[in-house]
Design a protein around this motif. Sequence first.
Motif, PDB file in Angstrom:
ATOM      1  N   TYR A 105       0.873  -1.321  -0.050  1.00  0.00           N
ATOM      2  CA  TYR A 105       0.045   0.083   0.164  1.00  0.00           C
ATOM      3  C   TYR A 105       0.913   1.392  -0.154  1.00  0.00           C
ATOM      4  O   TYR A 105       0.414   2.348  -0.639  1.00  0.00           O
ATOM      5  CB  TYR A 105      -1.004   0.095   1.270  1.00  0.00           C
ATOM      6  CG  TYR A 105      -1.940   1.090   1.275  1.00  0.00           C
ATOM      7  CD1 TYR A 105      -3.024   1.223   0.554  1.00  0.00           C
ATOM      8  CD2 TYR A 105      -1.625   2.204   2.123  1.00  0.00           C
ATOM      9  CE1 TYR A 105      -3.764   2.203   0.584  1.00  0.00           C
ATOM     10  CE2 TYR A 105      -2.497   3.417   1.926  1.00  0.00           C
ATOM     11  CZ  TYR A 105      -3.647   3.223   1.476  1.00  0.00           C
ATOM     12  OH  TYR A 105      -4.462   4.343   1.469  1.00  0.00           O
ATOM     13  N   TYR A 114      -1.052  -4.653  -5.077  1.00  0.00           N
ATOM     14  CA  TYR A 114      -0.708  -3.528  -3.740  1.00  0.00           C
ATOM     15  C   TYR A 114      -1.842  -3.043  -3.179  1.00  0.00           C
ATOM     16  O   TYR A 114      -3.133  -3.013  -3.659  1.00  0.00           O
ATOM     17  CB  TYR A 114      -0.093  -2.562  -4.274  1.00  0.00           C
ATOM     18  CG  TYR A 114       1.355  -2.857  -4.749  1.00  0.00           C
ATOM     19  CD1 TYR A 114       2.110  -4.065  -4.257  1.00  0.00           C
ATOM     20  CD2 TYR A 114       2.050  -2.104  -5.653  1.00  0.00           C
ATOM     21  CE1 TYR A 114       3.266  -4.082  -4.685  1.00  0.00           C
ATOM     22  CE2 TYR A 114       3.437  -2.524  -6.148  1.00  0.00           C
ATOM     23  CZ  TYR A 114       3.952  -3.603  -5.498  1.00  0.00           C
ATOM     24  OH  TYR A 114       5.103  -3.646  -6.088  1.00  0.00           O
ATOM     25  N   GLY A 115      -1.934  -2.356  -1.808  1.00  0.00           N
ATOM     26  CA  GLY A 115      -3.037  -1.951  -1.401  1.00  0.00           C
ATOM     27  C   GLY A 115      -4.178  -2.481  -0.904  1.00  0.00           C
ATOM     28  O   GLY A 115      -5.276  -2.316  -1.204  1.00  0.00           O
ATOM     29  N   SER A 128      -6.898  -3.015   1.239  1.00  0.00           N
ATOM     30  CA  SER A 128      -7.498  -2.288   2.405  1.00  0.00           C
ATOM     31  C   SER A 128      -7.925  -3.090   3.334  1.00  0.00           C
ATOM     32  O   SER A 128      -8.477  -4.288   3.228  1.00  0.00           O
ATOM     33  CB  SER A 128      -8.206  -1.236   1.797  1.00  0.00           C
ATOM     34  OG  SER A 128      -9.157  -1.782   1.151  1.00  0.00           O
TER      35      SER A 128
END
Length: 600
Positions: free
Chosen positions: A544, A586-587, A589
């Motif tokens: 992230y 990526y990321g 959450s």
Amino acid sequence: MKIAWTGRYSGYSLQALRKDLISGLIVGIIAIPLGMAFAIASGVKPEYGIYTTIVAGILISLLGGSRFQIGGPTGAFIPILFAIVMEYGYENLLVAGFMAGVLLFLMGVLRLGALMKFIPRPVTIGFTAGIAVTIFSGQIGGFLGLRDVAKHEYFIDNMKEIGLRLHSLNIYAVIVALVSLACILLVPRLLPKVPGALVGLLVSTVVAALLFSGDVATIGSTYGAIPNSLPALRIPDFSIDNMLHLWQPALIIAMLGGIESLLSAVVADGMGGDRHNSNRELIGQGIANMVAPLFGGIPATGAIARTATNIRSGAVSPFSGIFHGIVVLLVLVVLAPYASHIPLASMAPVLMIVAWNMSERKEFAHVFKTKSGDTIVLVITFLLTVFTDLTMAVEIGLALAVILFVKRMSETLTVAKVLPDPEDKHAKAMPHMVQEGHDCPQVSIFSVEGALFFGAAKYFENTIMATIHDKPKVLLLLMNKVPFMDTTGERNMGELVRHFRSHGGTVLVAGIQKQPLEVLQTTGLYQKLGGEVFFEHTGDAIDYALTRIDAHRCSGCKHLAFRECAELSGAVSAAGPAAAASSRGYGKSLGKKGKINLGV
């Protein structure tokens, strides 16, 4: 009809009753000379120690939380009770004892028994050893038969008094004391089941009566005849003004009584294979100390030596403690007139041996040899107990222990800048990876280990602020090894967050534990940060973080702090690093796979 016994009396039988009767008889015989000796050393008449042994001893066994606990007057109370008698008088000692009983009862009702376990060991060893010195030194005058020895509150004054009275040494009293001491030391070796203190008193009393009649001070000549019955019920002065005047001695009696009682109960658990109820024990101790003063009794607590004797004598249930009180009552009724003939010199060795046994000399030497902060606490508590008073000793000892604990805890907090180690199969973030020329200018990762509390929180904030000079875009805090956070720690973390946000930076948190997370949720810092910046795994947080950096600053970067840096520095696509990050997952959450379930 067969009685169905339950709880501490489960499985009780006639055979168990026989064992309790025998153990109660043995402990009762031992308790008689000790009760009188402790009372005399506390500055009150010997019969008050007997009353305490009977009333408090029965109630502590009946209502307490230990199967084998024997209660009564103890050596640990001697300096405290003597000081109270000197300053406030015997009648007010009864009031303070009653108030202490109320406090102990409330502590049990409020389930504060476990808190007694948090008294640091160096403090308890220090004041116990100090009390032992005070008791031992207080018997020197009696052992030497010194005349007209005035009792003082402080150790130095008492030693001066003994020095001034040495000219009045009574050789007959010394002989009687030596006979008593010899019996106390030799009888347990020759006849292990026979109480040496009782034999010492009997033999030395006979020697004094036959050889030195009228030449040695006795209980009767000093305190008068001992009544052969319990006194009538009487109510001390429980006025509000008087109780407010006595709150401090009452508090110290309650505290020491609770500590010694629960310590004795723990010893009993180890010897008897049982498990006591600490809160019930405090309730029982409280009731006993509320009732005993109504009959003239002094404060009582669990007696470790008598409890151990009770177990070794074969006790099965609390009935043994009840029987021990009944035995003392019967002896009082039948033999009280004869007790008046006991020489005071005979009782001095009894208390000297009690002091020696309670001195914790081996534990004292063990802690002293560590030459650590505990040594300082131990020595200061010991010296204050001997030369001032137990109240000041415990207060200062506890304060020092708390300060040293805070210092130690603050030193355990480590804050280190880290980077993933590609040589590790899990690519763990390690401090040794951060070197000159190998440290991402845009993502700073810090590993935090230890409690984040008021003693270390400022260090946490300052360390990170002092380490960062190039204002990175992302600050990642690895907090999986932070077991505890208080509001001071939360405030310093909040200051850190506000600083980074003020220049457009982002703060991420990985691996936070339950307690610190709850603090952040309660104070609102979690909501200000946003749930999407909390991650369970470091790798997810790094993924992230790489979506939040400036692609232009990556171009031509030689640090290569992360695996993705080679691509980001030389082959960033037109869509920028965010697209590259997205293509590799990526990321992830909050609420997606791999994230913390925060329960919000």
